[in-house]
Design an enzyme around this catalytic site. Structure first.
Site, short mmCIF file in Angstrom:
data_model
loop_
_atom_site.label_atom_id
_atom_site.label_comp_id
_atom_site.label_asym_id
_atom_site.label_seq_id
_atom_site.Cartn_x
_atom_site.Cartn_y
_atom_site.Cartn_z
CE LYS A 120 100.69 14.07 53.32
NZ LYS A 120 102.14 13.79 53.17
CG ASP A 138 102.63 9.29 56.23
OD1 ASP A 138 102.35 8.06 56.15
OD2 ASP A 138 103.18 9.79 57.22
#
Length: 217
Positions: A120, A138
């Site tokens: 991420k 997220d």
């Protein structure tokens, strides 16, 4: 969700916010990398409050290494998990100096090899600092993608892969930011503001009628 509806969603998001970007304050790829590492389980506002003084005094790998782990902690102790984050940031700075001449690499594999940097974080840096059409999923993006029907998936990686396949290419560069901001301010976790949502008629969330009066989280 069909292709036309998905395109209409991103057209509306683009119309409302033609140039979306991160709410983290940064001026270099290195500052962004550090800010994103610090943002895990923390708000962007809280990170910005800490990185303002930090980046004024130390905004390169060498300068942060000069602070040392204890010195770095003094700047970031208001942020959750600051002890482990300080350790990872120091290790990341050491790796950048030793292996990349102090420069943040424009390469996923090299980014993910840095301490404290997962997929991420790498996606955020690749997208925001280097203009790559990546999707950093997220909790906000995961929720919005599943709730609206844009890209359903049981895991973060499944949602990322579906978004990369199904979001029209012309929107991919900015889709990451549009979806985060939509989840942060409109499609809230506990009480989505469906009545104020510009995507209401396109959304496939079965419960949206219950929240049509708006409300707050």
């Amino acid at each position: 969700m069909n292709r036309d509806k998905r395109r209409a969603i991103f057209e509306r998001l683009r119309e409302a916010n033609p140039q979306p970007t991160t709410e983290l304050n940064y001026s270099t790829p290195f500052e962004l990398l550090i800010a994103v590492i610090l943002s895990a389980q923390a708000t962007d506002r809280g990170v910005n409050k800490a990185t303002g003084p930090l980046f004024r005094d130390a905004n390169t790998p060498g300068a942060i290494l000069a602070l040392g782990e204890d010195g770095l902690r003094d700047y970031i102790r208001t942020i959750g998990l600051f002890n482990s984050k300080a350790k990872n940031i120091i290790a990341t700075c050491e790796a950048l100096v030793a292996s990349h001449d102090g420069v943040v690499p424009h390469d996923r594999k090299a980014l993910e090899a840095l301490p404290g940097v997962g997929r991420k974080t790498a996606n955020v840096v690749l997208n925001t600092a280097f203009g790559e059409p990546t999707m950093a999923v997220d909790t906000h993006i995961f929720r919005v993608a599943n709730r609206t029907g844009i890209a359903k998936g049981k895991t973060v990686r499944a949602v990322e892969d579906r978004l990369m396949r199904q979001v029209p290419k012309e929107f991919l560069q900015d889709a990451h930011h549009w979806l985060i901001l939509h989840g942060r301010y409109t499609c809230l976790a506990r009480r989505p503001r469906c009545g104020a949502c510009p995507l209401y008629d396109l959304c496939e969330f079965p419960e949206r009628h219950r929240y049509a009066d708006g409300g707050s989280e």
